[in-house]
Motif scaffolding. Structure first.
Motif, PDB file in Angstrom:
ATOM      1  N   ALA A  50       0.820  -1.214   0.000  1.00 56.79           N
ATOM      2  CA  ALA A  50       0.000   0.000   0.000  1.00 56.79           C
ATOM      3  C   ALA A  50       0.855   1.266   0.000  1.00 56.79           C
ATOM      4  O   ALA A  50       0.483   2.271  -0.612  1.00 56.79           O
ATOM      5  CB  ALA A  50      -0.924  -0.003   1.217  1.00 56.79           C
ATOM      6  N   HIS A  51       1.999   1.244   0.669  1.00 62.93           N
ATOM      7  CA  HIS A  51       2.793   2.460   0.833  1.00 62.93           C
ATOM      8  C   HIS A  51       4.035   2.524  -0.060  1.00 62.93           C
ATOM      9  O   HIS A  51       4.562   3.612  -0.309  1.00 62.93           O
ATOM     10  CB  HIS A  51       3.239   2.609   2.291  1.00 62.93           C
ATOM     11  N   TYR A  52       4.525   1.362  -0.527  1.00 60.27           N
ATOM     12  CA  TYR A  52       5.809   1.367  -1.235  1.00 60.27           C
ATOM     13  C   TYR A  52       5.737   0.808  -2.654  1.00 60.27           C
ATOM     14  O   TYR A  52       6.749   0.495  -3.249  1.00 60.27           O
ATOM     15  CB  TYR A  52       6.842   0.562  -0.430  1.00 60.27           C
ATOM     16  N   SER A  53       4.547   0.679  -3.213  1.00 62.52           N
ATOM     17  CA  SER A  53       4.450   0.171  -4.584  1.00 62.52           C
ATOM     18  C   SER A  53       3.981   1.231  -5.576  1.00 62.52           C
ATOM     19  O   SER A  53       3.885   0.960  -6.764  1.00 62.52           O
ATOM     20  CB  SER A  53       3.482  -1.026  -4.625  1.00 62.52           C
ATOM     21  N   GLY A  54       3.679   2.448  -5.093  1.00 59.68           N
ATOM     22  CA  GLY A  54       3.172   3.490  -5.985  1.00 59.68           C
ATOM     23  C   GLY A  54       4.230   4.412  -6.538  1.00 59.68           C
ATOM     24  O   GLY A  54       3.929   5.251  -7.375  1.00 59.68           O
ATOM     25  N   GLY A  55       5.461   4.299  -6.052  1.00 60.53           N
ATOM     26  CA  GLY A  55       6.538   5.120  -6.574  1.00 60.53           C
ATOM     27  C   GLY A  55       6.888   6.316  -5.718  1.00 60.53           C
ATOM     28  O   GLY A  55       7.951   6.922  -5.899  1.00 60.53           O
ATOM     29  N   ILE A  56       5.993   6.713  -4.775  1.00 62.56           N
ATOM     30  CA  ILE A  56       6.294   7.864  -3.915  1.00 62.56           C
ATOM     31  C   ILE A  56       7.342   7.463  -2.876  1.00 62.56           C
ATOM     32  O   ILE A  56       8.348   8.141  -2.677  1.00 62.56           O
ATOM     33  CB  ILE A  56       5.008   8.372  -3.230  1.00 62.56           C
ATOM     34  N   LEU A  57       7.107   6.350  -2.199  1.00 68.99           N
ATOM     35  CA  LEU A  57       8.066   5.802  -1.248  1.00 68.99           C
ATOM     36  C   LEU A  57       8.709   4.561  -1.859  1.00 68.99           C
ATOM     37  O   LEU A  57       8.028   3.741  -2.486  1.00 68.99           O
ATOM     38  CB  LEU A  57       7.379   5.432   0.081  1.00 68.99           C
ATOM     39  N   THR A  58       9.988   4.410  -1.681  1.00 70.69           N
ATOM     40  CA  THR A  58      10.691   3.261  -2.257  1.00 70.69           C
ATOM     41  C   THR A  58      11.567   2.591  -1.202  1.00 70.69           C
ATOM     42  O   THR A  58      11.981   3.215  -0.219  1.00 70.69           O
ATOM     43  CB  THR A  58      11.584   3.692  -3.438  1.00 70.69           C
ATOM     44  N   LEU A  59      11.832   1.321  -1.434  1.00 71.13           N
ATOM     45  CA  LEU A  59      12.731   0.554  -0.574  1.00 71.13           C
ATOM     46  C   LEU A  59      14.100   0.473  -1.240  1.00 71.13           C
ATOM     47  O   LEU A  59      14.190   0.147  -2.430  1.00 71.13           O
ATOM     48  CB  LEU A  59      12.187  -0.858  -0.339  1.00 71.13           C
ATOM     49  N   VAL A  60      15.147   0.766  -0.485  1.00 69.42           N
ATOM     50  CA  VAL A  60      16.501   0.676  -1.026  1.00 69.42           C
ATOM     51  C   VAL A  60      17.085  -0.689  -0.656  1.00 69.42           C
ATOM     52  O   VAL A  60      16.525  -1.451   0.136  1.00 69.42           O
ATOM     53  CB  VAL A  60      17.392   1.812  -0.473  1.00 69.42           C
ATOM     54  N   HIS A  61      18.243  -0.971  -1.228  1.00 69.55           N
ATOM     55  CA  HIS A  61      18.834  -2.301  -1.079  1.00 69.55           C
ATOM     56  C   HIS A  61      19.106  -2.666   0.384  1.00 69.55           C
ATOM     57  O   HIS A  61      18.878  -3.788   0.804  1.00 69.55           O
ATOM     58  CB  HIS A  61      20.137  -2.371  -1.884  1.00 69.55           C
ATOM     59  N   LYS A  62      19.564  -1.705   1.186  1.00 73.35           N
ATOM     60  CA  LYS A  62      19.923  -2.025   2.568  1.00 73.35           C
ATOM     61  C   LYS A  62      18.704  -2.219   3.467  1.00 73.35           C
ATOM     62  O   LYS A  62      18.854  -2.640   4.621  1.00 73.35           O
ATOM     63  CB  LYS A  62      20.826  -0.933   3.143  1.00 73.35           C
ATOM     64  N   ASP A  63      17.492  -1.926   2.968  1.00 71.63           N
ATOM     65  CA  ASP A  63      16.277  -2.167   3.755  1.00 71.63           C
ATOM     66  C   ASP A  63      15.912  -3.650   3.804  1.00 71.63           C
ATOM     67  O   ASP A  63      15.316  -4.109   4.784  1.00 71.63           O
ATOM     68  CB  ASP A  63      15.092  -1.386   3.173  1.00 71.63           C
ATOM     69  N   TRP A  64      16.276  -4.395   2.771  1.00 71.24           N
ATOM     70  CA  TRP A  64      15.795  -5.773   2.664  1.00 71.24           C
ATOM     71  C   TRP A  64      16.362  -6.715   3.727  1.00 71.24           C
ATOM     72  O   TRP A  64      15.633  -7.570   4.228  1.00 71.24           O
ATOM     73  CB  TRP A  64      16.079  -6.307   1.250  1.00 71.24           C
ATOM     74  N   PRO A  65      17.627  -6.619   4.117  1.00 74.86           N
ATOM     75  CA  PRO A  65      18.088  -7.507   5.191  1.00 74.86           C
ATOM     76  C   PRO A  65      17.282  -7.359   6.483  1.00 74.86           C
ATOM     77  O   PRO A  65      16.949  -8.361   7.122  1.00 74.86           O
ATOM     78  CB  PRO A  65      19.550  -7.081   5.391  1.00 74.86           C
ATOM     79  N   VAL A  66      16.926  -6.134   6.857  1.00 75.46           N
ATOM     80  CA  VAL A  66      16.140  -5.926   8.075  1.00 75.46           C
ATOM     81  C   VAL A  66      14.734  -6.488   7.900  1.00 75.46           C
ATOM     82  O   VAL A  66      14.177  -7.112   8.820  1.00 75.46           O
ATOM     83  CB  VAL A  66      16.083  -4.419   8.422  1.00 75.46           C
ATOM     84  N   ILE A  67      14.144  -6.274   6.729  1.00 78.17           N
ATOM     85  CA  ILE A  67      12.809  -6.820   6.462  1.00 78.17           C
ATOM     86  C   ILE A  67      12.823  -8.340   6.588  1.00 78.17           C
ATOM     87  O   ILE A  67      11.936  -8.945   7.212  1.00 78.17           O
ATOM     88  CB  ILE A  67      12.327  -6.396   5.053  1.00 78.17           C
ATOM     89  N   LYS A  68      13.840  -8.969   6.017  1.00 78.78           N
ATOM     90  CA  LYS A  68      13.913 -10.425   6.051  1.00 78.78           C
ATOM     91  C   LYS A  68      14.158 -10.953   7.468  1.00 78.78           C
ATOM     92  O   LYS A  68      13.627 -11.998   7.858  1.00 78.78           O
ATOM     93  CB  LYS A  68      15.023 -10.898   5.104  1.00 78.78           C
ATOM     94  N   LYS A  69      14.983 -10.239   8.229  1.00 81.47           N
ATOM     95  CA  LYS A  69      15.272 -10.684   9.599  1.00 81.47           C
ATOM     96  C   LYS A  69      14.011 -10.703  10.446  1.00 81.47           C
ATOM     97  O   LYS A  69      13.768 -11.661  11.199  1.00 81.47           O
ATOM     98  CB  LYS A  69      16.326  -9.770  10.226  1.00 81.47           C
ATOM     99  N   LEU A  70      13.190  -9.656  10.342  1.00 80.52           N
ATOM    100  CA  LEU A  70      11.962  -9.617  11.125  1.00 80.52           C
ATOM    101  C   LEU A  70      10.899 -10.539  10.539  1.00 80.52           C
ATOM    102  O   LEU A  70      10.024 -11.025  11.267  1.00 80.52           O
ATOM    103  CB  LEU A  70      11.440  -8.186  11.211  1.00 80.52           C
ATOM    104  N   TRP A  71      10.957 -10.790   9.240  1.00 71.93           N
ATOM    105  CA  TRP A  71      10.000 -11.698   8.590  1.00 71.93           C
ATOM    106  C   TRP A  71      10.143 -13.118   9.136  1.00 71.93           C
ATOM    107  O   TRP A  71       9.144 -13.830   9.311  1.00 71.93           O
ATOM    108  CB  TRP A  71      10.224 -11.664   7.087  1.00 71.93           C
TER     109      TRP A  71
END
Length: 500
Positions: free
Chosen positions: A21-42
């Protein structure tokens, strides 16, 4: 009001929907260093926090914040900004939608500082945030201490205290007492150590190898206190009334690595020796002035009483623990010690024969050669040694002391000296190979103090220092889970299937 249990799968669906809802429209984006934290909490299931802390909530009152989300948010703050405090983190939750989503909160509906403080109180087993009372007798000014040599640790304040503690523990036994950090360790063991054990990250649980070592934790530059009387207003300078200390559990100790005295705690850490990730197992905060050998006695007894996931087979320690009483304690606990010798003399010890014993416990033959270990006889509980010049096909000794073709043999019994005659000889390759892993606890401590900035916590209570310490240890285990599974984690495809 009691909190509502939220399953980890529900949290994952929440993250998936919110990120779309918040990061697929192009206004907010996820950078490469965000993914390790996302995966750790996932991959980290914290849903049991709600059940674990359920009794600490009242049946009446307003609906509380989800305890799992509160814990997750605190761990996330250590992942992304370990040097900042809770006040700054609360501002970040309001500014950055990603942090709120990964915590489990709706963006714009995040907890405040008071909510975090209330949550931290529920993690602590005692009503008092410190172990000692704040009001204590005024500390006497001690004489200027002589600094130890470079890299040298301070001597114990009370010589012989290790022997007294061990004798008391072995004579009367040690009843398990409730400690302030017990509630935290209970959760840490059931939700983190258990998972790491199942993933095979701690080694063999039925023959677990551990390492113990102490490290200084500086919490204040100066000991802070204020008077409890009005002697100063009356012009009395030699006041002997008690004072109120802001950190009653700390004192001053010597930091051998920084070569200075400091105020704070002496953290004694027990970690696993067989893990490639150098994972911590059990922490204990002692006063800064406490010696490693004294800390080990208390920590080893407490850990053996609380660890339920396997059997401790061996423990690796440095030369600061080289005391005969410690060998006796570990023998009593059925744990094999691997301790580096703190050589006190260069002279050999004599025996009833012409064989002498070196300061490191190796038999010396009449011509001055160190004998070679030749196996351990379990039935007789003794170590067999053989002439080093007769170990080949021929006896090459010019003046053999035995007519046997096998060469001269000698036996040492562990009961004679547990310190010198270890079950695994110090001169053997097996002992050297095992002892190489002793530095794993130093790497674990480095992760806590440097990578996660343990000493950056601006806390004045033992409660908060324990909470910060255990949370950092949880992060270390989550890092290990992520490193062992990251090749199979394709979270990007799950969250943004079109982009993949």
């Amino acid at each position: 009001m009691k909190p509502t249990f939220i399953a980890h799968e529900t949290y994952q669906n929440f993250v998936l929907n919110q990120l779309n809802a918040h990061y697929s429209g192009g206004i907010l984006t996820l950078v490469h260093k965000d993914w390790p934290v996302i995966k750790k909490l996932w991959i980290t299931d914290l849903s049991s926090v709600t059940t674990w802390l359920g009794d600490s909530y009242s049946k009446k009152g307003p609906k509380p914040r989800d305890p799992a989300s509160m814990m997750r948010s605190y761990l996330l703050s250590l992942f992304v900004q370990p040097t900042k405090g809770i006040t700054h983190w609360v501002d970040q939750l309001r500014r950055v939608p990603l942090y709120a989503i990964l915590s489990g909160f709706e963006p714009g509906d995040t907890p405040g500082v008071g909510t975090f403080e209330d949550f931290f109180k529920r993690l602590w087993a005692f009503e008092n945030p410190n172990v000692m009372p704040k009001v204590k007798p005024k500390k006497k000014k001690s004489k200027k201490k002589k600094k130890p040599k470079k890299g040298e640790k301070a001597e114990p304040k009370n010589p012989g205290i290790v022997r007294k503690l061990v004798d008391r523990a072995m004579r009367y036994g040690s009843k398990q007492k409730q400690l302030p950090g017990d509630r935290l360790f209970e959760f840490f063991q059931s939700q983190f150590l258990a998972v790491s054990t199942k993933l095979g990250l701690l080694g063999d649980p039925e023959a677990l190898g551990v390492v113990g070592d102490g490290t200084p934790i500086e919490t204040a530059r100066y000991p802070r206190s204020k008077s409890t009387c009005n002697c100063s207003a009356q012009g009395l300078t030699n006041c002997t009334h008690p004072r109120q200390y802001s950190q009653p559990d700390i004192d001053s100790g010597w930091d051998s690595s920084r070569e200075k005295y400091f105020n704070g705690y002496h953290l004694y850490m027990i970690s696993t020796s067989d893990s490639q990730y150098d994972l911590p197992l059990y922490p204990r905060l002692h006063p800064a002035s406490r010696h490693d050998s004294v800390s080990l006695v208390a920590s080893s007894i407490e850990f053996s009483q609380r660890y339920t996931l396997g059997t401790i087979d061996k423990i690796l320690l440095d030369a600061a623990h080289d005391a005969e009483a410690i060998y006796e304690l570990l023998e009593h606990q059925n744990v094999e010690p691997f301790i580096d010798l703190n050589v006190r003399t260069k002279k050999n010890f004599s025996t009833e024969s012409d064989i002498q014993i070196s300061p490191t416990g190796v038999p010396i033959c009449p011509i001055g050669k160190e004998m070679k270990p030749n196996g351990f006889d379990k039935s007789q509980n003794r170590q067999k040694w053989r002439c080093p010049l007769a170990c080949g096909t021929k006896n090459t000794c010019s003046s053999p002391c035995s007519k046997a073709k096998y060469g001269r043999t000698f036996h040492t019994f562990r009961e004679d000296n547990l310190r010198l005659f270890t079950k695994t000889p110090r001169s053997s390759e097996k002992w050297k190979l095992i002892y190489k892993r002793r530095t794993s606890v130093e790497r674990s401590n480095k992760r806590e103090k440097i990578d996660y900035h343990l000493e950056s916590g601006r806390h004045r209570s033992t409660k908060m220092w324990y909470i910060r310490l255990y949370a950092i240890m949880m992060c270390q285990h989550i890092d290990a889970w992520y490193s062992s599974q990251k090749e199979q984690l394709n979270i990007e495809e799950i969250i943004f299937p079109k982009a993949a």
